[in-house]
Structure formats: structure tokens, C-alpha cells
Scaffold this active site. Structure first.
Site, short mmCIF file in Angstrom:
data_model
loop_
_atom_site.label_atom_id
_atom_site.label_comp_id
_atom_site.label_asym_id
_atom_site.label_seq_id
_atom_site.Cartn_x
_atom_site.Cartn_y
_atom_site.Cartn_z
N ASP A 98 3.90 16.20 55.71
CA ASP A 98 4.25 17.15 54.53
C ASP A 98 3.10 17.28 53.41
O ASP A 98 2.77 16.07 53.24
CB ASP A 98 5.75 17.05 54.22
CG ASP A 98 6.19 18.33 53.48
OD1 ASP A 98 5.41 19.39 53.66
OD2 ASP A 98 7.17 18.03 52.73
N HIS A 116 -4.35 22.50 55.27
CA HIS A 116 -4.16 22.07 56.73
C HIS A 116 -5.47 21.65 57.55
O HIS A 116 -5.23 20.98 58.33
CB HIS A 116 -3.73 23.50 57.47
CG HIS A 116 -2.31 24.06 56.89
ND1 HIS A 116 -1.19 23.05 56.71
CD2 HIS A 116 -1.74 25.21 56.68
CE1 HIS A 116 -0.26 24.02 56.34
NE2 HIS A 116 -0.57 25.32 56.34
N LEU A 127 -1.98 5.04 74.30
CA LEU A 127 -1.09 5.38 73.36
C LEU A 127 -0.66 6.78 73.66
O LEU A 127 -1.51 7.60 74.41
CB LEU A 127 -1.76 5.70 71.86
CG LEU A 127 -1.18 6.75 70.78
CD1 LEU A 127 -0.20 5.88 70.02
CD2 LEU A 127 -2.25 7.15 69.82
C1 FPP Z 1 3.33 20.85 56.20
O1 FPP Z 1 2.75 21.08 54.90
C2 FPP Z 1 2.44 20.80 57.19
C3 FPP Z 1 2.45 21.74 58.22
C4 FPP Z 1 3.41 22.71 58.37
C5 FPP Z 1 1.30 22.10 59.25
C6 FPP Z 1 0.75 20.54 59.77
C7 FPP Z 1 -0.50 20.78 60.32
C8 FPP Z 1 -1.52 20.12 60.31
C9 FPP Z 1 -1.55 18.60 59.73
C10 FPP Z 1 -2.76 20.36 60.92
C11 FPP Z 1 -3.16 20.25 62.22
C12 FPP Z 1 -2.47 19.43 63.05
C13 FPP Z 1 -2.74 19.20 64.42
C14 FPP Z 1 -1.95 18.31 65.21
C15 FPP Z 1 -3.90 19.88 65.17
P1 FPP Z 1 3.06 22.00 54.15
O2 FPP Z 1 2.42 23.39 54.43
O3 FPP Z 1 4.59 22.24 54.22
O4 FPP Z 1 2.96 21.48 52.71
P2 FPP Z 1 3.63 21.92 51.17
O5 FPP Z 1 4.96 21.15 51.30
O6 FPP Z 1 2.52 21.25 50.21
O7 FPP Z 1 3.63 23.39 51.01
#
Ligand code: FPP
Length: 257
Positions: A20, A37, A131
């Protein structure tokens, strides 16, 4: 965290992570959330390398929840493109490093092209042993339990199973991570303290570790801190502390240590 001796401490076999904070990380830099992201994908690579090098058996990352489709369409589209590109770019490297890749979640929600790429990546890496990397995408803990219940219901309907005979183990065997040990450690970055419909069944006895660091900043040191914290926890699985200590002594005696 140079002073942690990973040979000596108790390692979790299976670590699950709620990644997050990507959006906030980008906004703090005056950038669009999608920039976060992309930086998050770099942090994924770091975490996978760290887990593999330290001998963790399974790593499960929450990349896209069943609820994330409700985000602005442009953000959803960037995330889908990112999964596609990262799969394309990283799968060969994962395979070279003996990593088995599994995507858990409702894959039917993805485009045909992405589903095909997922299947190819899973098949290529299926026999790898260093893994297991599970990426939870279009995943929700309630969805997982519901799809497992549906499979048992179908067996009942087909006359192969009686409803009275259903056990916890049978339901667990139909869940996405059935053949892997349950996560020992759940890490959530980004400062929130909630489970957000992640592995609801499988986290029953996991240790929870919350880090304020935003996911793109989650580096080897932050991961090492979480593992060091885990290694000091006493896991009781519903027993008393005295019972746990006695069980450890009994194991030591029977194993001749
Ligand atoms: C949460 O942060 C994150 C996500 C919903 C997306 C996770 C994706 C990645 C880490 C990128 C790619 C991953 C892979 C496996 C290729 P948020 O957007 O909710 O952050 P915030 O709480 O600050 O709004």
C-alpha cells in the site's frame, strides 16, 4: 540492518504483503498516482530478490483487489498495462532464478491477452523450486472462500460428497493457496492497519507487521526489519505460552537436539 544473521533467526516460510502507498508516494512528489505504481513495480522486484536470497519459500503479493476495478478507469488501465509489461519483461528472469510464478484471483476478469500471458508464465515456471511467487490479482478473500464453497457444493450436488462430511480441511483444499503453507507473516506498508479482504482464511494464525513506509520505499532494510520482528514473536496457535514452551522442549528432546 547489517547486523541480522539470517542463518540464525527463525524465518517465516511464507510472507504475504499488502503493498500500500503507491498513490501517496507519487502525490508527495507532485506526480500522478500511476507514477507510484510504476515505482511500486521496482519495489516488487527488490522484494522478490530479497525473499529468494534469504530462503523464504513463498511470497504472496496483493497487486489488485476485486474492489480495485472501481478506481478511475485510467488508473485501472495503467495497472493492467503494467501487469502485462512486467510479466513480459520479468518472466524469463524469474525462470532463470528458479522462481515459480502463480497468479491467484479471478483470472476471467482479465483480457484474453493477459490471461494467455499469465498461463504461459505459470506453465514456464511451474517446476521451479527456489521461491513460489504468488501475485494476487483480481483477488478478494471473500471471493476465494466463496469459490471454494461453490466447488464443495458442486461435489455435494453431484452426489460425491455429503454436506455433513465437509471439514475445514476440505474447504482449505479448494482455496487458491491450497498446496502451500499458510502465511506466517503478513506485512502491510503505507501505515494503514487493516486486512482489506486479503487472504481472510489463510491469515488466521499469521503474525501481522505494519510499516509506515510507502510501498515504493520498501527496501531490503525495511523487509529485514519485518523479518527480525517476526523472529522475536511467540506464535501460540491458541495455546498458552507455557504449553508452547513445553512443546518446543518436547520437540528438542525427540529430535535429539
Ligand atoms: C496500493 O497502493 C497498490 C496497488 C493497488 C497496486 C499495486 C501494484 C504494484 C505494486 C505495481 C505492479 C505490481 C506487479 C506485481 C507487477 P495505493 O494506490 O492504494 O496507494 P495509496 O494508498 O497511497 O493511494
Amino acid at each position: 540492518m547489517d547486523n541480522i544473521d539470517f542463518e540464525q533467526i527463525r524465518l517465516p516460510k511464507h510472507v504475504a504483503i499488502i503493498m500500500d502507498g503507491n498513490g501517496r508516494w507519487a502525490q508527495l512528489r507532485g506526480k500522478h498516482r500511476t507514477f507510484g505504481h510504476k515505482a511500486g513495480a521496482d519495489a516488487v522486484r527488490r522484494a522478490v530478490t530479497f525473499a529468494r536470497q534469504k530462503g523464504i519459500e513463498s511470497l504472496t503479493l496483493f497487486a489488485f483487489s476485486s474492489e480495485n476495478w472501481k478506481r478511475p478507469p485510467q488508473e485501472v488501465s495503467v495497472l493492467m498495462d503494467l501487469f502485462f509489461t512486467v510479466l513480459k519483461r520479468e518472466v524469463k528472469k524469474l525462470h532463470k532464478h528458479n522462481v515459480r510464478l502463480r497468479i491467484i484471483g479471478d483470472k476471467q476478469g482479465f483480457s484474453e491477452k493477459l490471461q494467455q500471458r499469465i498461463n504461459d508464465a505459470e506453465q514456464l515456471t511451474a517446476a521451479n523450486t527456489a521461491l513460489t511467487l504468488n501475485i494476487a490479482a483480481n483477488y478478494g478473500g471473500r471471493w476465494d472462500i466463496t469459490q471454494a464453497a461453490k466447488q464443495l457444493a458442486a461435489a455435494v450436488q453431484a452426489g460425491k460428497l455429503s454436506s455433513e462430511a465437509i471439514t475445514e480441511e476440505m474447504l482449505a483444499n479448494e482455496l487458491c493457496l491450497a498446496e502451500q503453507p499458510a502465511p506466517d507473516l503478513l506485512i502491510r506498508t503505507g501505515g494503514e492497519h487493516r486486512v482489506s479482504n486479503f487472504l481472510l482464511w489463510q491469515l488466521a494464525y499469521a503474525e501481522f507487521y505494519f510499516a509506515d513506509v510507502l510501498w515504493p520505499d520498501f527496501d531490503e532494510q525495511a523487509f529485514a526489519r519485518a523479518i527480525a520482528d517476526f523472529s522475536c514473536r511467540e506464535r501460540r496457535f491458541g495455546l498458552t505460552s507455557e504449553q508452547v514452551q513445553q512443546a518446543i522442549l518436547d520437540t528438542d528432546v525427540t529430535s535429539g537436539e
